[in-house]
Scaffold this active site. Sequence first.
Site, PDB file in Angstrom:
ATOM      1  N   GLU A   1       0.820  -1.209   0.000  1.00  0.00           N
ATOM      2  CA  GLU A   1       0.000   0.000   0.000  1.00  0.00           C
ATOM      3  C   GLU A   1       0.858   1.265   0.000  1.00  0.00           C
ATOM      4  O   GLU A   1       1.953   1.280   0.579  1.00  0.00           O
ATOM      5  CB  GLU A   1      -0.872   0.025   1.269  1.00  0.00           C
TER       6      GLU A   1
ATOM      7  N   ASP B   1      -7.456  -4.936   9.075  1.00  0.00           N
ATOM      8  CA  ASP B   1      -7.092  -3.703   8.372  1.00  0.00           C
ATOM      9  C   ASP B   1      -7.011  -3.893   6.862  1.00  0.00           C
ATOM     10  O   ASP B   1      -6.293  -3.183   6.177  1.00  0.00           O
ATOM     11  CB  ASP B   1      -5.759  -3.155   8.920  1.00  0.00           C
TER      12      ASP B   1
HETATM   13  P1  NAD Z   1       2.707 -10.514  13.622  1.00  0.00           P
HETATM   14  O1  NAD Z   1       2.557 -11.490  12.495  1.00  0.00           O
HETATM   15  O2  NAD Z   1       4.069 -10.162  14.102  1.00  0.00           O
HETATM   16  O3  NAD Z   1       1.888 -11.060  14.898  1.00  0.00           O
HETATM   17  C1  NAD Z   1       0.585 -11.555  14.815  1.00  0.00           C
HETATM   18  C2  NAD Z   1       0.384 -12.550  15.960  1.00  0.00           C
HETATM   19  O4  NAD Z   1      -0.992 -12.949  15.970  1.00  0.00           O
HETATM   20  C3  NAD Z   1       1.209 -13.833  15.839  1.00  0.00           C
HETATM   21  O5  NAD Z   1       2.005 -14.017  16.990  1.00  0.00           O
HETATM   22  C4  NAD Z   1       0.153 -14.934  15.668  1.00  0.00           C
HETATM   23  O6  NAD Z   1       0.547 -16.154  16.267  1.00  0.00           O
HETATM   24  C5  NAD Z   1      -1.034 -14.312  16.380  1.00  0.00           C
HETATM   25  N1  NAD Z   1      -2.332 -14.860  15.994  1.00  0.00           N
HETATM   26  C6  NAD Z   1      -2.801 -15.165  14.745  1.00  0.00           C
HETATM   27  N2  NAD Z   1      -4.066 -15.652  14.830  1.00  0.00           N
HETATM   28  C7  NAD Z   1      -4.389 -15.646  16.147  1.00  0.00           C
HETATM   29  C8  NAD Z   1      -5.575 -16.021  16.865  1.00  0.00           C
HETATM   30  N3  NAD Z   1      -6.628 -16.508  16.228  1.00  0.00           N
HETATM   31  N4  NAD Z   1      -5.590 -15.864  18.215  1.00  0.00           N
HETATM   32  C9  NAD Z   1      -4.498 -15.387  18.877  1.00  0.00           C
HETATM   33  N5  NAD Z   1      -3.343 -15.021  18.251  1.00  0.00           N
HETATM   34  C10 NAD Z   1      -3.307 -15.146  16.901  1.00  0.00           C
HETATM   35  O7  NAD Z   1       1.892  -9.220  13.172  1.00  0.00           O
HETATM   36  P2  NAD Z   1       2.021  -7.724  13.755  1.00  0.00           P
HETATM   37  O8  NAD Z   1       3.054  -6.957  13.035  1.00  0.00           O
HETATM   38  O9  NAD Z   1       2.036  -7.777  15.254  1.00  0.00           O
HETATM   39  O10 NAD Z   1       0.614  -7.148  13.274  1.00  0.00           O
HETATM   40  C11 NAD Z   1      -0.600  -7.631  13.824  1.00  0.00           C
HETATM   41  C12 NAD Z   1      -1.754  -7.149  12.982  1.00  0.00           C
HETATM   42  O11 NAD Z   1      -1.869  -5.722  13.117  1.00  0.00           O
HETATM   43  C13 NAD Z   1      -1.582  -7.411  11.497  1.00  0.00           C
HETATM   44  O12 NAD Z   1      -2.818  -7.891  10.982  1.00  0.00           O
HETATM   45  C14 NAD Z   1      -1.242  -6.062  10.903  1.00  0.00           C
HETATM   46  O13 NAD Z   1      -1.671  -5.937   9.566  1.00  0.00           O
HETATM   47  C15 NAD Z   1      -2.012  -5.143  11.827  1.00  0.00           C
HETATM   48  N6  NAD Z   1      -1.487  -3.773  11.928  1.00  0.00           N
HETATM   49  C16 NAD Z   1      -2.404  -2.775  12.003  1.00  0.00           C
HETATM   50  C17 NAD Z   1      -1.963  -1.463  12.137  1.00  0.00           C
HETATM   51  C18 NAD Z   1      -2.980  -0.367  12.276  1.00  0.00           C
HETATM   52  O14 NAD Z   1      -2.619   0.800  12.206  1.00  0.00           O
HETATM   53  N7  NAD Z   1      -4.225  -0.670  12.520  1.00  0.00           N
HETATM   54  C19 NAD Z   1      -0.598  -1.176  12.160  1.00  0.00           C
HETATM   55  C20 NAD Z   1       0.317  -2.224  12.113  1.00  0.00           C
HETATM   56  C21 NAD Z   1      -0.147  -3.530  12.000  1.00  0.00           C
END
Ligand code: NAD
Length: 353
Positions: A69, A240
């Site tokens: 993006e 997101d």
């Molecule tokens: P990451 O991959 O480092 O961590 C995600 C974690 O979620 C992993 O440890 C995984 O095991 C766990 N997980 C997956 N499914 C699960 C479930 N059903 N129950 C419990 N745990 C579960 O990702 P990240 O960098 O920490 O990002 C997390 C999310 O936040 C992503 O989807 C990312 O796109 C989003 N994000 C949003 C924003 C925003 O501004 N809203 C900013 C950054 C990241």
Amino acid sequence: MTYAKKPAPGHLAMVPFVSVADMMDLVNTRGIETVLREIAAHIEADFKRWPEFDKTPRVAAHSPEGVIELMPTADAQNYGFKYVNGHPKNMKEGFQTVTAFGVLSSVANGYPILLSEMTVLTALRTAATSALVGRYLAPENAATMAIIGNGAQCEFQALAFKALVGIKAVRLFDIDRAASEKAARNLAGSGLDVVICDSGQEVVQGAEIITTCTADKQNATILTDNMVGAGVHINAIGGDCPGKTELHRDVLLRSDIFVEYPPQTWIEGEIQQLDKTHPLTELWQVMTGQAKGRTDARQITLFDSVGFAIEDFSALRYVHDCVQQGAAHVELDMLADPDDPRDLFGMVKRAEA
Ligand code: NAD
């Protein structure tokens, strides 16, 4: 022989570049909680002058594996954009789910004034935004936050809510216990009480704030209606993208929903699950006093966070301020800038000689 303006430090045509190492130096020199508070202050100041910005939903290129993006915005002085990806499968292959870099430019002449890593900065600005919103919406004296999904964003979220909202304890749950153990290790010595839980049902017990930050490219159900008690604030950051949500629709129907920029959140947020007539409150209006935040102790508030360009702009503005105050960076010779602006070709030719 001079074939271009001398690339001297601070020269208009030199662009300060903040690398990953420089960003880590900035965080460790100033202290992470200070940085989170300072970024939040920049975000709040920019949200309070929301009408001054050019706004558009981010431009997304989707693939079966993820999304890439561009997130642009501008005010009268500066233009900023972030390049960011989201690939939930990456983590299993040893890559980050989210990586990013960004640029801040001068609107006056279009020259970039900062190029920065934004993977660490995105985690910082996301957490700063969440906690800033928490200050307006979380129940008074909230002390405990549950975090479901303990990956890259997790510790930043915990520390931001400690620094800005004053939480004292975090309860962690992840389907991969190793992720929770990593987060607990990283938060040791932070002053937060940390408890690792075995299920989503268990983690929300006694929590006034629930943060969901899981990564899965599907309509997941991380929070069901029976897990959310009266008075809770939900900080939902993981949903997101189109087709990527975390909350059961019933949770949305019981909540008052707060969003960054509705045209983008309708595409990417939890509210994809709702009818377009469903009432929403825009956070900038809460911050300027034009709309109400939390109004009573039993209300369920939901921040349907997707991440908006103005937060990145604010974060870049903050890093630019830090660079001007001497934060670590290198000067990049990334703009061709011949002595005679019309003699671009001559500059190339003289370089050959
Ligand atoms: P990451 O991959 O480092 O961590 C995600 C974690 O979620 C992993 O440890 C995984 O095991 C766990 N997980 C997956 N499914 C699960 C479930 N059903 N129950 C419990 N745990 C579960 O990702 P990240 O960098 O920490 O990002 C997390 C999310 O936040 C992503 O989807 C990312 O796109 C989003 N994000 C949003 C924003 C925003 O501004 N809203 C900013 C950054 C990241």
